[in-house]
Design an enzyme around this catalytic site. Structure first.
Site, PDB file in Angstrom:
ATOM      1  N   CYS A 100      38.767  25.675  46.968  1.00 24.77           N
ATOM      2  CA  CYS A 100      39.618  26.508  46.102  1.00 24.77           C
ATOM      3  C   CYS A 100      40.712  25.671  45.436  1.00 24.77           C
ATOM      4  O   CYS A 100      41.098  25.949  44.298  1.00 24.77           O
ATOM      5  CB  CYS A 100      40.222  27.658  46.901  1.00 24.77           C
ATOM      6  SG  CYS A 100      38.967  28.877  47.391  1.00 24.77           S
ATOM      7  N   LYS A 111      26.986  36.187  38.329  1.00 20.79           N
ATOM      8  CA  LYS A 111      26.804  35.549  37.021  1.00 20.79           C
ATOM      9  C   LYS A 111      26.010  36.447  36.091  1.00 20.79           C
ATOM     10  O   LYS A 111      26.384  36.676  34.941  1.00 20.79           O
ATOM     11  CB  LYS A 111      26.027  34.233  37.175  1.00 20.79           C
ATOM     12  CG  LYS A 111      26.794  33.106  37.801  1.00 20.79           C
ATOM     13  CD  LYS A 111      25.965  31.813  37.648  1.00 20.79           C
ATOM     14  CE  LYS A 111      26.599  30.662  38.395  1.00 20.79           C
ATOM     15  NZ  LYS A 111      26.279  30.703  39.839  1.00 20.79           N
ATOM     16  N   CYS A 134      42.064  26.375  50.302  1.00 24.74           N
ATOM     17  CA  CYS A 134      41.358  25.357  51.080  1.00 24.74           C
ATOM     18  C   CYS A 134      41.204  24.078  50.253  1.00 24.74           C
ATOM     19  O   CYS A 134      41.318  24.105  49.029  1.00 24.74           O
ATOM     20  CB  CYS A 134      39.994  25.884  51.535  1.00 24.74           C
ATOM     21  SG  CYS A 134      38.859  26.321  50.207  1.00 24.74           S
ATOM     22  N   ARG A 139      39.234  35.703  40.854  1.00 24.97           N
ATOM     23  CA  ARG A 139      39.065  35.136  39.510  1.00 24.97           C
ATOM     24  C   ARG A 139      37.869  35.762  38.788  1.00 24.97           C
ATOM     25  O   ARG A 139      37.944  36.089  37.612  1.00 24.97           O
ATOM     26  CB  ARG A 139      38.928  33.618  39.623  1.00 24.97           C
ATOM     27  CG  ARG A 139      38.878  32.886  38.316  1.00 24.97           C
ATOM     28  CD  ARG A 139      37.443  32.570  37.939  1.00 24.97           C
ATOM     29  NE  ARG A 139      37.356  31.681  36.796  1.00 24.97           N
ATOM     30  CZ  ARG A 139      36.264  31.003  36.473  1.00 24.97           C
ATOM     31  NH1 ARG A 139      35.193  31.087  37.242  1.00 24.97           N
ATOM     32  NH2 ARG A 139      36.230  30.248  35.411  1.00 24.97           N
ATOM     33  N   ARG A 140      36.769  35.974  39.477  1.00 27.96           N
ATOM     34  CA  ARG A 140      35.615  36.617  38.828  1.00 27.96           C
ATOM     35  C   ARG A 140      35.958  38.062  38.475  1.00 27.96           C
ATOM     36  O   ARG A 140      35.536  38.569  37.444  1.00 27.96           O
ATOM     37  CB  ARG A 140      34.384  36.565  39.738  1.00 27.96           C
ATOM     38  CG  ARG A 140      33.906  35.150  40.069  1.00 27.96           C
ATOM     39  CD  ARG A 140      32.581  35.145  40.815  1.00 27.96           C
ATOM     40  NE  ARG A 140      31.463  35.316  39.908  1.00 27.96           N
ATOM     41  CZ  ARG A 140      30.863  34.322  39.247  1.00 27.96           C
ATOM     42  NH1 ARG A 140      31.255  33.087  39.449  1.00 27.96           N
ATOM     43  NH2 ARG A 140      29.887  34.572  38.418  1.00 27.96           N
ATOM     44  N   HIS A 199      35.118  33.051  48.666  1.00 27.64           N
ATOM     45  CA  HIS A 199      36.516  32.912  49.084  1.00 27.64           C
ATOM     46  C   HIS A 199      37.348  33.832  48.184  1.00 27.64           C
ATOM     47  O   HIS A 199      37.034  34.008  46.994  1.00 27.64           O
ATOM     48  CB  HIS A 199      36.985  31.463  48.936  1.00 27.64           C
ATOM     49  CG  HIS A 199      36.536  30.592  50.088  1.00 27.64           C
ATOM     50  ND1 HIS A 199      37.235  29.477  50.497  1.00 27.64           N
ATOM     51  CD2 HIS A 199      35.465  30.708  50.918  1.00 27.64           C
ATOM     52  CE1 HIS A 199      36.606  28.933  51.525  1.00 27.64           C
ATOM     53  NE2 HIS A 199      35.533  29.646  51.796  1.00 27.64           N
ATOM     54  N   LYS A 230      26.671  29.335  27.460  1.00 31.73           N
ATOM     55  CA  LYS A 230      27.744  28.498  28.015  1.00 31.73           C
ATOM     56  C   LYS A 230      27.898  27.210  27.208  1.00 31.73           C
ATOM     57  O   LYS A 230      29.016  26.816  26.851  1.00 31.73           O
ATOM     58  CB  LYS A 230      27.450  28.150  29.480  1.00 31.73           C
ATOM     59  CG  LYS A 230      27.937  29.221  30.445  1.00 31.73           C
ATOM     60  CD  LYS A 230      27.357  29.045  31.833  1.00 31.73           C
ATOM     61  CE  LYS A 230      27.901  27.835  32.539  1.00 31.73           C
ATOM     62  NZ  LYS A 230      28.853  28.209  33.613  1.00 31.73           N
ATOM     63  N   LYS A 258      39.027  24.258  42.410  1.00 27.87           N
ATOM     64  CA  LYS A 258      38.769  25.268  41.382  1.00 27.87           C
ATOM     65  C   LYS A 258      40.063  25.678  40.684  1.00 27.87           C
ATOM     66  O   LYS A 258      40.100  25.808  39.462  1.00 27.87           O
ATOM     67  CB  LYS A 258      38.050  26.476  41.982  1.00 27.87           C
ATOM     68  CG  LYS A 258      36.608  26.118  42.366  1.00 27.87           C
ATOM     69  CD  LYS A 258      35.768  27.315  42.771  1.00 27.87           C
ATOM     70  CE  LYS A 258      34.305  26.856  42.986  1.00 27.87           C
ATOM     71  NZ  LYS A 258      33.414  27.939  43.414  1.00 27.87           N
ATOM     72  N   GLU A 298      40.043  33.678  46.515  1.00 26.41           N
ATOM     73  CA  GLU A 298      40.525  33.182  45.218  1.00 26.41           C
ATOM     74  C   GLU A 298      39.437  33.293  44.156  1.00 26.41           C
ATOM     75  O   GLU A 298      39.699  33.621  42.995  1.00 26.41           O
ATOM     76  CB  GLU A 298      40.939  31.706  45.329  1.00 26.41           C
ATOM     77  CG  GLU A 298      42.141  31.434  46.227  1.00 26.41           C
ATOM     78  CD  GLU A 298      41.722  31.098  47.665  1.00 26.41           C
ATOM     79  OE1 GLU A 298      40.797  31.765  48.197  1.00 26.41           O
ATOM     80  OE2 GLU A 298      42.324  30.199  48.260  1.00 26.41           O
TER      81      GLU A 298
HETATM   82 ZN   LIG Z   1      38.955  28.597  49.724  1.00 26.99          ZN
END
Ligand SMILES: [Zn+2]
Length: 497
Positions: A294, A430, A142, A93-94, A87, A465, A297, A89
């Protein structure tokens, strides 16, 4: 300082001039979603201006993403080389993380101007205090933010609300970004029944809404109550009428399903269909997905920052968004506030530097020309199938290869045979972001490493992480207090090196 229209215009121009044709929708047939991060900086010499004049700022797009798709669970890979969620967004962001990694490189090399300044502890950096970041999305995200009361007076020329639609779950897959293909085999697209079913479900992120876009009528008037645990029906019964006298007759719907095992939607007809404030999973094609909506997130980024766990090793504080700007589409201030931070408002005991950000939410009056609504308006006279564009474009403000076009989670054009090869990895996957992180680390002499990276021997993505301890503490506080049912990938999906 800046307006929602200025941000939207800047993003649309950037989309038009800096993104390639490859990966963009096919004209008049495909639509897509657009998102971006914009850096706002006072123009030189303005920061100390004490007069009442508004501060002049420079606005710069630092990352951009397009995309509408999400892979199903069965397509996920343990090697970190596929994009699970494309998506717009999430792509934006990535791409932003890629930009931040590059800026950390600049800071560590002490070569050029960077957005980062040395922090107070060894190996840590902090964002220049005069900078801020605004998130732009051409559509309402969404999931929870998309559940918006729909008012009686709204102009809905193409799709009067049908009560029997909502109670017929077999039609529900239409309410999903990828729906047209789902139904292709069993439907005659020209049959009136099929058409009716396609038109009725609606989502604010570009689907079948039919509002007139007069400036006074932009979006539903949100009832002004704290609704975080009310169903839309309860919400409507609390408020019933808006100040303008319109009655809440239905809600805009989201294709995102509630997380299994938790509370669910009532699916009652009309305004009671959805329950608000819940975590939701993105729809897939038959195969269920593990990607959170989204809305969820964005809410997480508003507590943990946009940088993610890895980058937190180098930062004194998380990188937060100051505002979210939405393009022209159905959007409710109240639903956005509830979804993006209201649900987390009572989260406490976060580590130092972390806090729930009440981002400013604004809407622009400018429509994204490759959105679903723009296409529907244009094609009103010649109906034909509109489909979401299958490709996703990532752009980051970095000097080398800023672009990355993917389809189904891999660089566009990747063949089945090619999967697994280094060239079959998106630059924002990733594994590739982890590579950039390791490159950054190896460019810094070990005596200048942050403490979190020198204490122990780390090898896998998961190790790195987990070692970001403040980030992990904040994430665990958020899960315990608000997002307990968040779907997490099993740890073996993070064991790659
Ligand atoms: Zn979305």
């Amino acid at each position: 300082m800046w307006t929602a229209d200025e941000i939207a215009r800047l993003c649309y121009e950037h989309y038009g001039s800096r993104l390639p044709k490859q990966g963009k929708p096919e004209p008049n047939r495909e639509w897509t979603l657009l998102a971006a991060v914009v850096k706002i900086q006072p123009t030189a010499g303005q920061a100390c201006d004490r007069s009442d004049r508004p501060v002049q700022v420079t606005k710069e797009v630092v990352s951009m993403g397009t995309g509408t798709k999400c892979i199903g669970q069965s397509k996920m890979r343990k090697s970190g080389d596929i994009l699970n969620d494309s998506h717009a967004e999430v792509i934006a962001r990535r791409s932003f993380q890629r930009y931040l990694l590059h800026q950390l490189h600049l800071a560590a090399a002490l070569k050029e101007d960077s957005i980062f300044l040395p922090g107070s502890q060894r190996g840590l950096w902090k964002l220049r205090p005069d900078l801020l970041f605004v998130f732009f999305s051409s559509h309402t995200p969404c999931g929870d933010a998309s559940i918006i009361p729909m008012l009686e007076f709204e102009d809905q020329p193409c799709c009067p609300v049908s009560r029997d639609w909502a109670s017929n779950p077999s039609v529900e897959t239409n309410d999903n970004l990828e729906a047209p293909e789902d139904k292709r085999k069993c439907e005659d697209p020209e049959s009136p029944v099929t058409k009716k079913m396609k038109l009725e479900p609606r989502t604010p992120d570009g689907t079948a809404h039919r509002q007139s876009f007069g400036s006074e009528e932009r979006g539903p008037n949100p009832p002004n109550v704290n609704s975080s645990h009310l169903t839309a029906e309860e919400l409507a019964s609390v408020t019933g009428m808006t100040p303008s006298g319109a009655r809440v007759v239905d809600v805009y719907r989201t294709g995102a399903k509630c997380v299994p095992g938790g509370a669910g939607d009532s699916r009652k007809p009309g305004a009671a269909y959805h329950r608000v404030g819940l975590l939701r999973v993105k729809p897939g094609r038959g195969d269920r997905t593990c990607s959170m909506s989204c809305s969820d997130k964005l809410a997480r980024w508003n507590v943990l920052g946009c940088q993610g766990a890895l980058l937190m090793h180098f930062l004194e504080e998380p990188i937060y968004l100051s505002a979210v700007v939405i393009g022209k589409c159905p959007c409710s201030q109240e639903a956005m506030q509830r979804a993006l931070f209201g649900r987390c408002q009572n989260v406490s005991a976060l580590p130092e530097g972390f806090g729930v950000q009440e981002v400013k939410i604004q809407q622009s009056d400018l429509l994204f020309e490759q959105s679903r609504c723009a296409l529907q308006t244009k094609k009103a006279d010649s109906p034909g199938r509109l489909v979401p564009c299958g490709a996703a474009i990532s752009w980051s403000a970095v000097p080398e290869q800023p672009l990355d076009v993917t389809a189904n989670g891999f660089p566009q054009g990747t063949t089945k045979k090619g999967v697994g090869r280094p060239q079959a990895r998106s630059r924002i996957s990733k594994v590739e972001l982890f590579r950039s992180f390791q490159k950054l680390l190896s460019s810094i002499s070990e005596d200048k490493w942050p403490d979190s990276l020198r204490a122990q021997k780390l090898a896998t993505y998961q190790d790195y992480k987990e070692a970001a301890s403040t980030y992990q503490q904040a994430w665990s506080a958020l899960r315990k207090q608000a997002f307990g049912s968040w779907i997490r990938n099993p740890p073996d999906y993070h064991q790659f090196m």
